[in-house]
Design an enzyme around this catalytic site. Structure first.
Site, PDB file in Angstrom:
ATOM      1  CB  CYS A  67      -0.943  -0.006   1.188  1.00  0.00           C
ATOM      2  SG  CYS A  67      -1.875  -1.536   1.339  1.00  0.00           S
ATOM      3  CG  HIS A 112      -3.243   3.018   2.257  1.00  0.00           C
ATOM      4  ND1 HIS A 112      -3.724   2.649   1.014  1.00  0.00           N
ATOM      5  CD2 HIS A 112      -3.330   1.913   3.042  1.00  0.00           C
ATOM      6  CE1 HIS A 112      -4.076   1.382   1.055  1.00  0.00           C
ATOM      7  NE2 HIS A 112      -3.853   0.913   2.276  1.00  0.00           N
ATOM      8  CG  ASN A 115      -6.846  -1.103   1.298  1.00  0.00           C
ATOM      9  OD1 ASN A 115      -6.074  -0.821   0.367  1.00  0.00           O
ATOM     10  ND2 ASN A 115      -6.409  -1.445   2.493  1.00  0.00           N
TER      11      ASN A 115
END
Ligand SMILES: CC(C)(COP(=O)(O)OP(=O)(O)OC[C@H]1O[C@@H](n2cnc3c(N)ncnc32)[C@H](O)[C@@H]1OP(=O)(O)O)[C@@H](O)C(=O)NCCC(=O)NCCS
Length: 333
Positions: free
Chosen positions: A123, A258, A289
């Site tokens: 990520c 993020h 996500n």
């Protein structure tokens, strides 16, 4: 005799020229996932802020998502494809350990000769890529670099996993970074916390799978540890980024951390003391996500919706498996 080699002429700075985006073609609501994990739409909304996530159909691969996002970024950047010198792709879901997705894309984009490589920083990957592009450009090694974060995470989720499966989506975000006389990408603050190597992990290795000792490897995590880690470390790293860029919190127009959990996004905004006028990336509500794609997808959305605009000061920060983290201050194109 001491040999002195000639070094590349360096460049003062770099800037993001344009973004591109692709989301999985399927919109998956919470209700479609809750059965096998004994959860509920309400629990997922309250604990994560996620309402839907985008996932890609079986026939759409991570390469297709990356190509769509990469093409858009190049087209919007105004550079000709011949002016591209490098492609950096961050992915954890390209199903071939080698050759890289970046070299495949280089061929498909009509530039099979460029510098091309993948990075595995989960990520944090897009922000790692921007840091590398900035370094390649300032060192004089490249003029224009395409950075892509691309994931088809649905290939690596188990529908019965309660720790992470419901968070994850599929998509790709891209940016073209070019040379600039005035730096428009600040110093990257990046690193890792290898003591937490196993906090976000695969359920087994490919060799375990081959030997019949594990099912097809999927993602799982200790969510609480990641949550605490992000909330504990991020604000301090962001302050460091701002200081290195010669700015303060008051200078921030746009904040895109993020897209891991809306509660983390809200907590970070609070810790940083961001004003009400600061625009905050909240793409997670709709997209989920998407790991390396999450930061550019959220930024692309804000630009498309007119909430962020050219010249705005963006603070971006990624963190995830490893635990790897990276971020920088960027002036938006
Ligand atoms: C995963 C995450 C949403 C879990 O939320 P949480 O608030 O930390 O949940 P906890 O693990 O503390 O569990 C709280 C309760 O919810 C329950 N629960 C856990 N997962 C659940 C799920 N998927 N559905 C329903 N209930 C769940 C637990 O059993 C626990 O119940 P109890 O209070 O009766 O014991 C959260 O930790 C998170 O988002 N972490 C960030 C990590 C991340 O995003 N990583 C991705 C890569 S960066």
């Amino acid at each position: 005799m001491t040999v002195s080699l000639r070094a590349q002429p360096t460049v003062a700075g770099s800037k993001i020229l344009a973004y591109g985006a692709a989301r999985g073609d399927l919109v998956v609501p919470n209700d479609d996932l809750v059965g096998p994990i004994d959860s509920s739409d309400e629990w997922i909304r309250q604990r994560t802020g996620i309402v839907t996530r985008h996932r890609a159909s079986a026939e759409v691969g991570v390469k297709d998502l990356a190509l769509t996002a990469g093409r858009e970024a190049v087209e919007r950047s105004g550079i000709a494809i011949d002016e591209l010198d490098a492609i950096i792709v961050s992915t954890i879901s390209f199903p071939y350990p080698t050759p890289s997705l970046a070299t495949l894309l280089a061929g498909e984009l009509g530039r099979p000769d460029v510098i091309a490589y993948d990075i595995s920083a989960a990520c944090a990957g897009f922000c790692y890529g921007i840091g590398q592009a900035d370094s390649l450009i300032r060192s004089g090694s490249s003029r224009n670099v395409l950075v892509i974060g691309a994931e088809k995470l649905s290939d690596f989720v188990s529908p019965t996993d309660r720790t992470i499966s419901f968070l994850l989506g599929d998509g790709a975000g891209a940016a073209v970074v070019g040379a600039s006389e005035v730096p428009m990408i600040g110093p990257t603050v990046w690193g890792s916390d290898g003591d937490n190597w196993n906090t976000i992990r695969m359920t087994g290795s490919l060799t375990d799978f081959r030997d019949g000792n594990a099912e097809w490897p999927t993602l799982e995590q200790d969510g609480r540890t990641v949550f605490r880690w992000a909330v504990w470390h991020t604000a301090q790293k962001v302050r460091e980024m701002l200081e290195l860029s010669g700015l303060t919190v008051e200078d921030v127009d746009v904040f895109v951390p993020h897209q891991a959990n809306m509660r983390i996004v809200d907590e970070l905004a609070k810790q940083l003391g961001l004003g009400d006028d600061v625009v905050i990336g909240r793409d997670i509500a709709e997209t989920g996500n998407t790991s390396a794609a999450s930061v550019p997808l959220a930024t692309h959305r804000l630009l498309e919706e007119g909430k962020a605009k050219s010249g705005d000061v963006l603070v971006q920060f990624g963190f995830g498996a490893g635990l790897a983290y990276a971020g920088q201050v960027v002036v938006l194109p």
